[in-house]
Scaffold this motif. Structure first.
Motif, PDB file in Angstrom:
ATOM      1  N   VAL A  62      35.589  21.944 -22.587  1.00  0.00           N
ATOM      2  CA  VAL A  62      36.792  22.601 -22.065  1.00  0.00           C
ATOM      3  C   VAL A  62      37.073  22.131 -20.638  1.00  0.00           C
ATOM      4  O   VAL A  62      38.220  21.793 -20.306  1.00  0.00           O
ATOM      5  N   CYS A  63      36.054  22.091 -19.809  1.00  0.00           N
ATOM      6  CA  CYS A  63      36.248  21.650 -18.425  1.00  0.00           C
ATOM      7  C   CYS A  63      36.781  20.225 -18.366  1.00  0.00           C
ATOM      8  O   CYS A  63      37.702  19.931 -17.599  1.00  0.00           O
ATOM      9  N   HIS A  64      36.209  19.342 -19.169  1.00  0.00           N
ATOM     10  CA  HIS A  64      36.672  17.957 -19.177  1.00  0.00           C
ATOM     11  C   HIS A  64      38.113  17.854 -19.666  1.00  0.00           C
ATOM     12  O   HIS A  64      38.906  17.084 -19.108  1.00  0.00           O
ATOM     13  N   LEU A  65      38.447  18.594 -20.713  1.00  0.00           N
ATOM     14  CA  LEU A  65      39.814  18.538 -21.231  1.00  0.00           C
ATOM     15  C   LEU A  65      40.824  19.102 -20.232  1.00  0.00           C
ATOM     16  O   LEU A  65      41.944  18.607 -20.120  1.00  0.00           O
ATOM     17  N   LEU A  66      40.430  20.133 -19.506  1.00  0.00           N
ATOM     18  CA  LEU A  66      41.345  20.727 -18.529  1.00  0.00           C
ATOM     19  C   LEU A  66      41.516  19.839 -17.298  1.00  0.00           C
ATOM     20  O   LEU A  66      42.633  19.638 -16.819  1.00  0.00           O
ATOM     21  N   ARG A  76      40.222  16.435 -16.677  1.00  0.00           N
ATOM     22  CA  ARG A  76      40.466  14.994 -16.830  1.00  0.00           C
ATOM     23  C   ARG A  76      41.651  14.686 -17.730  1.00  0.00           C
ATOM     24  O   ARG A  76      42.433  13.791 -17.424  1.00  0.00           O
ATOM     25  N   ALA A  77      41.765  15.402 -18.853  1.00  0.00           N
ATOM     26  CA  ALA A  77      42.862  15.125 -19.774  1.00  0.00           C
ATOM     27  C   ALA A  77      44.122  15.907 -19.417  1.00  0.00           C
ATOM     28  O   ALA A  77      45.176  15.680 -19.996  1.00  0.00           O
ATOM     29  N   LYS A  78      43.980  16.858 -18.494  1.00  0.00           N
ATOM     30  CA  LYS A  78      45.107  17.678 -18.034  1.00  0.00           C
ATOM     31  C   LYS A  78      45.811  18.411 -19.175  1.00  0.00           C
ATOM     32  O   LYS A  78      47.026  18.561 -19.183  1.00  0.00           O
ATOM     33  N   LEU A  79      45.024  18.860 -20.157  1.00  0.00           N
ATOM     34  CA  LEU A  79      45.582  19.633 -21.258  1.00  0.00           C
ATOM     35  C   LEU A  79      45.813  21.073 -20.826  1.00  0.00           C
ATOM     36  O   LEU A  79      45.190  21.558 -19.874  1.00  0.00           O
ATOM     37  N   ARG A  80      46.682  21.752 -21.534  1.00  0.00           N
ATOM     38  CA  ARG A  80      46.902  23.172 -21.282  1.00  0.00           C
ATOM     39  C   ARG A  80      45.672  23.945 -21.750  1.00  0.00           C
ATOM     40  O   ARG A  80      44.921  23.495 -22.610  1.00  0.00           O
ATOM     41  N   ALA A  81      45.489  25.132 -21.209  1.00  0.00           N
ATOM     42  CA  ALA A  81      44.295  25.934 -21.507  1.00  0.00           C
ATOM     43  C   ALA A  81      44.188  26.263 -22.993  1.00  0.00           C
ATOM     44  O   ALA A  81      43.109  26.176 -23.577  1.00  0.00           O
ATOM     45  N   VAL A  82      45.293  26.632 -23.612  1.00  0.00           N
ATOM     46  CA  VAL A  82      45.265  26.988 -25.038  1.00  0.00           C
ATOM     47  C   VAL A  82      44.842  25.788 -25.876  1.00  0.00           C
ATOM     48  O   VAL A  82      43.990  25.901 -26.769  1.00  0.00           O
ATOM     49  N   THR A  83      45.403  24.644 -25.598  1.00  0.00           N
ATOM     50  CA  THR A  83      45.070  23.436 -26.354  1.00  0.00           C
ATOM     51  C   THR A  83      43.608  23.059 -26.157  1.00  0.00           C
ATOM     52  O   THR A  83      42.902  22.738 -27.124  1.00  0.00           O
ATOM     53  N   ALA A  84      43.150  23.096 -24.923  1.00  0.00           N
ATOM     54  CA  ALA A  84      41.759  22.737 -24.635  1.00  0.00           C
ATOM     55  C   ALA A  84      40.782  23.683 -25.319  1.00  0.00           C
ATOM     56  O   ALA A  84      39.770  23.245 -25.874  1.00  0.00           O
ATOM     57  N   THR A  85      41.066  24.980 -25.301  1.00  0.00           N
ATOM     58  CA  THR A  85      40.135  25.926 -25.914  1.00  0.00           C
ATOM     59  C   THR A  85      40.132  25.830 -27.432  1.00  0.00           C
ATOM     60  O   THR A  85      39.080  25.941 -28.056  1.00  0.00           O
ATOM     61  N   VAL A  86      41.290  25.604 -28.023  1.00  0.00           N
ATOM     62  CA  VAL A  86      41.337  25.478 -29.493  1.00  0.00           C
ATOM     63  C   VAL A  86      40.611  24.216 -29.938  1.00  0.00           C
ATOM     64  O   VAL A  86      39.831  24.247 -30.906  1.00  0.00           O
TER      65      VAL A  86
END
Length: 115
Positions: free
Chosen positions: A78-82, A84-94
């Motif tokens: 989740v931390c990496h997706l938020l 480095r990938a700059k994904l939204r929180a909902v997308t990263a957690t799912v």
């Protein structure tokens, strides 16, 4: 009904003990870590040993450890997706939830544990 009362009382006592331990440690963010999951797990395992025996509690312990390792992996993903990938929180957690399930059940299969 009695099991719930016992779980409530034992869980509350253990939560209080872990909260006091967390209050003594630095940084204060450890207080939340020590307040919830370990105390509930210990109370649940105590009841499992009492009602079903040590063998049953050992299987439950394996599942708890697999879940804890999977949660650590989930948190890192989740931390990496938020960040480095700059994904939204909902997308990263799912997306990371899928990773958690794969790691948790993968560990149970590899170690021969049961669900």
């Amino acid at each position: 009904m009695t099991e719930y009362v016992i779980r409530f009382l034992v869980g509350g006592a253990v939560v209080s003990a872990f909260a006091m331990l967390g209050d003594l440690l630095r940084p204060k963010s450890f207080a939340g870590l020590f307040g919830a999951a370990p105390s509930v797990a210990l109370a649940t395992l105590g009841i499992a040993v009492y009602q079903h025996g040590a063998g049953y509690a050992a299987v439950q312990t394996q599942a708890m450890m697999a879940g804890a390792i999977a949660l650590a992996v989930y948190s890192v993903v989740v931390c990496h997706l938020l960040v480095r990938a700059k994904l939204r929180a909902v997308t990263a957690t799912v997306l990371s939830l899928v990773v958690w399930l794969i790691v948790a059940f993968g560990l149970l299969i590899v170690t021969g544990g049961q669900t």
